[in-house]
Each structure stands twice: as C-alpha cells, then as structure tokens.
Design a protein around this motif. Structure first.
Motif, PDB file in Angstrom:
ATOM      1  N   LEU A 100       0.853  -1.179   0.000  1.00  0.00           N
ATOM      2  CA  LEU A 100       0.000   0.000   0.000  1.00  0.00           C
ATOM      3  C   LEU A 100       0.893   1.234   0.000  1.00  0.00           C
ATOM      4  CD1 LEU A 100      -3.063   0.706   0.192  1.00  0.00           C
ATOM      5  CD2 LEU A 100      -2.708   0.982   2.657  1.00  0.00           C
ATOM      6  N   HIS A 101       0.741   2.082  -1.012  1.00  0.00           N
ATOM      7  CA  HIS A 101       1.582   3.264  -1.164  1.00  0.00           C
ATOM      8  C   HIS A 101       0.763   4.514  -0.835  1.00  0.00           C
ATOM      9  CE1 HIS A 101       4.534   5.707  -3.898  1.00  0.00           C
ATOM     10  NE2 HIS A 101       4.557   6.100  -2.625  1.00  0.00           N
ATOM     11  N   PRO A 103       0.882   8.387  -0.618  1.00  0.00           N
ATOM     12  CA  PRO A 103       1.750   9.459  -1.119  1.00  0.00           C
ATOM     13  C   PRO A 103       1.863  10.614  -0.125  1.00  0.00           C
ATOM     14  CG  PRO A 103      -0.409   9.617  -2.125  1.00  0.00           C
ATOM     15  CD  PRO A 103      -0.425   8.363  -1.284  1.00  0.00           C
ATOM     16  N   GLU A 117      -5.414  10.078  -3.608  1.00  0.00           N
ATOM     17  CA  GLU A 117      -5.339   8.715  -4.116  1.00  0.00           C
ATOM     18  C   GLU A 117      -4.304   7.909  -3.340  1.00  0.00           C
ATOM     19  OE1 GLU A 117      -4.476   8.883  -8.248  1.00  0.00           O
ATOM     20  OE2 GLU A 117      -6.471   9.600  -8.822  1.00  0.00           O
ATOM     21  N   ILE A 118      -4.598   6.628  -3.176  1.00  0.00           N
ATOM     22  CA  ILE A 118      -3.655   5.677  -2.593  1.00  0.00           C
ATOM     23  C   ILE A 118      -3.463   4.550  -3.593  1.00  0.00           C
ATOM     24  CG2 ILE A 118      -3.335   3.921  -0.800  1.00  0.00           C
ATOM     25  CD1 ILE A 118      -4.595   5.672   1.184  1.00  0.00           C
ATOM     26  N   GLN A 119      -2.246   4.107  -3.766  1.00  0.00           N
ATOM     27  CA  GLN A 119      -1.961   3.026  -4.707  1.00  0.00           C
ATOM     28  C   GLN A 119      -1.837   1.700  -3.963  1.00  0.00           C
ATOM     29  OE1 GLN A 119       2.055   2.304  -6.552  1.00  0.00           O
ATOM     30  NE2 GLN A 119       0.997   2.969  -8.415  1.00  0.00           N
ATOM     31  N   LEU A 120      -2.568   0.701  -4.446  1.00  0.00           N
ATOM     32  CA  LEU A 120      -2.481  -0.647  -3.887  1.00  0.00           C
ATOM     33  C   LEU A 120      -1.887  -1.568  -4.941  1.00  0.00           C
ATOM     34  CD1 LEU A 120      -3.052  -2.802  -1.726  1.00  0.00           C
ATOM     35  CD2 LEU A 120      -5.333  -3.075  -2.732  1.00  0.00           C
ATOM     36  N   ASN A 121      -0.746  -2.157  -4.637  1.00  0.00           N
ATOM     37  CA  ASN A 121      -0.090  -3.117  -5.522  1.00  0.00           C
ATOM     38  C   ASN A 121      -0.356  -4.519  -4.989  1.00  0.00           C
ATOM     39  OD1 ASN A 121       1.824  -1.231  -7.270  1.00  0.00           O
ATOM     40  ND2 ASN A 121       1.911  -0.517  -5.156  1.00  0.00           N
ATOM     41  N   SER A 134      -7.851  -7.573  -1.608  1.00  0.00           N
ATOM     42  CA  SER A 134      -8.035  -6.243  -2.194  1.00  0.00           C
ATOM     43  C   SER A 134      -9.310  -5.595  -1.679  1.00  0.00           C
ATOM     44  CB  SER A 134      -8.068  -6.346  -3.725  1.00  0.00           C
ATOM     45  OG  SER A 134      -6.842  -6.833  -4.215  1.00  0.00           O
ATOM     46  N   GLN A 138      -9.497  -2.202   0.748  1.00  0.00           N
ATOM     47  CA  GLN A 138     -10.304  -1.049   0.355  1.00  0.00           C
ATOM     48  C   GLN A 138     -11.273  -0.655   1.456  1.00  0.00           C
ATOM     49  OE1 GLN A 138     -12.606  -1.668  -3.178  1.00  0.00           O
ATOM     50  NE2 GLN A 138     -13.380   0.411  -3.242  1.00  0.00           N
TER      51      GLN A 138
END
Length: 373
Positions: A100-101, A103, A117-121, A134, A138
């Motif tokens: 989970l990134h 920013p 926004e948050i980035q989920l890899n 996932s 969320q």
C-alpha cells in the motif's frame, strides 16, 4: 427369512475381515477422516490468514498512521514499513502479497477534498488472497478515512448497520470446511470400499466360491452394503466427534442421530452405486478411473463446494437425481442450522427413493455379471 438374515450377517462379517486384512484400505480410511478433514478445514483457500503486506508511508500524518495501525492479524501480518525503492523488489521476490503506497500530502488532499489517491499493488499470482484481500484493504482504508473525517454528521452515516452472522458468528471458515469435508468423504469412501470389495472378490476368485454356496446375489450385495456402510458410519462418527468437534472446536447445532440416519440412507445409495461401478470394471485401475469420472461431478455439483443457485438450471435439475445433492442439504441443515425432522424429511425421503432405485439397478447388473461369468 431367518436363513437369509443369517447369510447376510455372515457374509458381512467376511467382508469386514477382508477389509481388516487390507492395510491400504485401512490407511485410506484413517487418512480420509483425520488428516484430510483437518487439512481441509485449516487451509480453506478463500480465507485471509496472515497475508503479507507492506506499506510505503510518504505522508507520515495522523491519517496515514491510522491506516497503518488498522492492519493486524489474523487477516494480515503486521505491516512492514518500506521505502519506494524496496517496493518493486519485494513484490518481484514474492515477499509481499500487498503493498500500500500512501503518497505525500495525502492527509492534506483529503482534508481539502482534492481527490486524494492511494496506490495498492497486489501480487495476483496468489489468486485467492489477491481477490479477497483487495476488497478487505479497500474497506479498511475507506473506513479509516471516514472515521478520521468525522463523517458521523452526514445523513447516510446516521443509519448504522448492525451485522450479525447466524450459525457461524465468528465467520470461521474452518467450521464449514471440516463438516463439508466429512460429508464429502462419506460419499467418496462408501463408493470406493464397496466397489473395491467386489473387485477384490473377482481378482481373488472368491466370487466363484460364493456362487456354489446357498446364497443369492441379493444377499451377497446386501452384505457388502451393510458392512462397508457401517465402517463409513463409524469412521465418520469418530471424525465428527474427535477431529471436528474435539481438535478443531467446531460446534454441531443439530441432532447427530438424525444426521447419521440421513447418512445411512445416502450410504444405501452410494454403496449400491459403488457395486454398480465395480460390475462395469474388470480390475482396480479401471474402477479407479471410473470413480474419478463419477465422484468429481457428484462432489462439485451437489452444492457442497459452490451454491447450487450459481449453477445452470439444467445442472440443478439433473443433480436432483444424485444422492449427494440431498445429503449436502440435509447435512448442512442439521449440523449448521440445527434443523429437525420437520425440515429435512424431504431430503430423507428423496435419499431413500434414490437408494432404492440405485439398489435395483445395481442388483440387476450384478446378476447379469454373475450369469455371464
């Protein structure tokens, strides 16, 4: 009548002694109702259990710390804090299932309503955890953001949904896994044991010895049904009490005598099916391949693995002729929901009718096999 019952009893005892002298079958019985049940219950693939997650926190704000602290066992392992440079390498090495990134300026963007926004890899090669996890992540992130913003003043948040899960309040999937596995193993083992008993008679040449004795094909068949059915009933009862209830701590809601009454009726059908399949086979390898072709549809399409409502209507209709369909409904109703006879009598009646039909077909085939040598 007394002579008939005596013949059935003595032939059944002979089958039990033959089984006792077959170490491979004994190992199969023990494995099926112990390790197989335990492993199925404790490793349900759709269950989130200590999923590896890492978090890149470039914001270091109170909101990002709330999100970090929201991930904890047993669904997720304690999150590992990493840098952006470590993210791709950790994913490539398979160390993390989720990264989970968060920013920089994330909290400021949320408070200013600037579309943060948050980035989920996600490592999608771990399919079961990837899809379920996932959704969990969320929900966790959105829940923490909503709590941080104090959204209790919104009109929608004034209605609170209180969720209560009946029959399995902790949503522990090992409860479902262990009991469903016992139901499946009863079907599998009953077919294999009765079929193997007949194949063993043919391979050893003892079926010819029986034919010169004053016994009928029906007596021979019934003896195999009651003896192998009793073995499966005893093994399943021990598994249910020692493995499911004892080792796994799974509660049983309903009446065990009622459940095993239904199991006995289903065993009448499945053991007859096993004998019928054995009459179509010349040896054990052929019987084994036939078991695979028959057993997989019985277990996968009966409702024990996936809900019947998700299947095509044609498949649902056809599977009503399978004893496993009614056994799954009966077993889940009694063991999970504590249903009584007033609820499960249709399944009991259907199992008895299917058993009678299978027995008649198998007996006709068995007589033809004997007549043709």
């Amino acid at each position: 009548m007394r002579q008939t019952l005596s013949n059935i009893y003595r032939l059944g005892i002979k089958e039990l002694w033959s089984l006792w002298r077959d170490p491979i079958m004994l190992v199969l019985i023990v494995f099926t109702f112990t390790f197989a049940v335990y492993s199925s219950a404790s490793s349900m693939p759709e269950t989130m259990n200590n999923a590896a997650i890492a978090i890149v926190d470039e914001d270091h704000s109170p909101l990002s710390q709330r999100i970090v602290s929201a991930f904890y066992p047993p669904q997720f392992s304690p999150p590992e804090m990493i840098t952006p440079a470590q993210m791709d390498a950790g994913m490539d090495a398979g160390i993390y299932t989720f990264v989970l990134h968060i920013p920089a300026e994330f909290q400021a963007d949320v408070l200013a309503n600037r579309g943060a926004e948050i980035q989920l890899n996600t490592d999608a090669t771990r399919m079961s955890q990837a899809f379920a996890g996932s959704g969990y992540i969320q929900q966790i992130v959105l829940g923490e953001v909503a709590t941080f913003l104090g959204s209790g003043s919104d009109a929608a948040s004034r209605v609170r949904l209180e969720e209560r899960a009946r029959f399995n309040p902790t949503l522990d999937k090992s409860w479902f896994g262990s009991l469903s596995q016992i139901i499946n193993q009863i079907t599998m083992l009953s077919i294999i044991l009765t079929g193997a008993a007949l194949i063993r008679e043919r391979e050893h040449g003892t079926i010819e010895h029986l034919l010169v004795m004053p016994v009928t094909p029906a007596e021979i068949m019934i003896s195999k049904i009651w003896s192998m059915g009793m073995v499966v009933l005893v093994a399943s009862a021990l598994s249910l009490n020692l493995v499911a209830r004892g080792l796994l701590g799974v509660p049983v809601a309903g009446s065990l005598p009622l459940f095993f009454t239904g199991a006995a009726l289903v065993l009448f059908a499945t053991t007859s099916l096993g004998i019928f399949m054995a009459t179509l086979s010349r040896n054990m390898p052929q019987f084994g391949m036939l078991v695979v072709l028959v057993l997989l549809p019985l277990q996968m399409l009966s409702g024990g693995t996936t809900p019947r409502e998700n299947m095509p209507e044609f498949v649902q209709t056809v599977m009503l002729a399978a004893p496993t369909t009614h056994f799954v409904e009966l077993g889940q109703a009694i063991l999970f929901r504590g249903a009584g006879l007033d609820v499960v009598w249709p399944q009991l009646l259907a199992s008895a009718a299917i058993g009678a039909l299978f027995f008649a077909i198998a007996l006709g085939r068995f007589r033809k096999m004997i007549a043709n040598g």
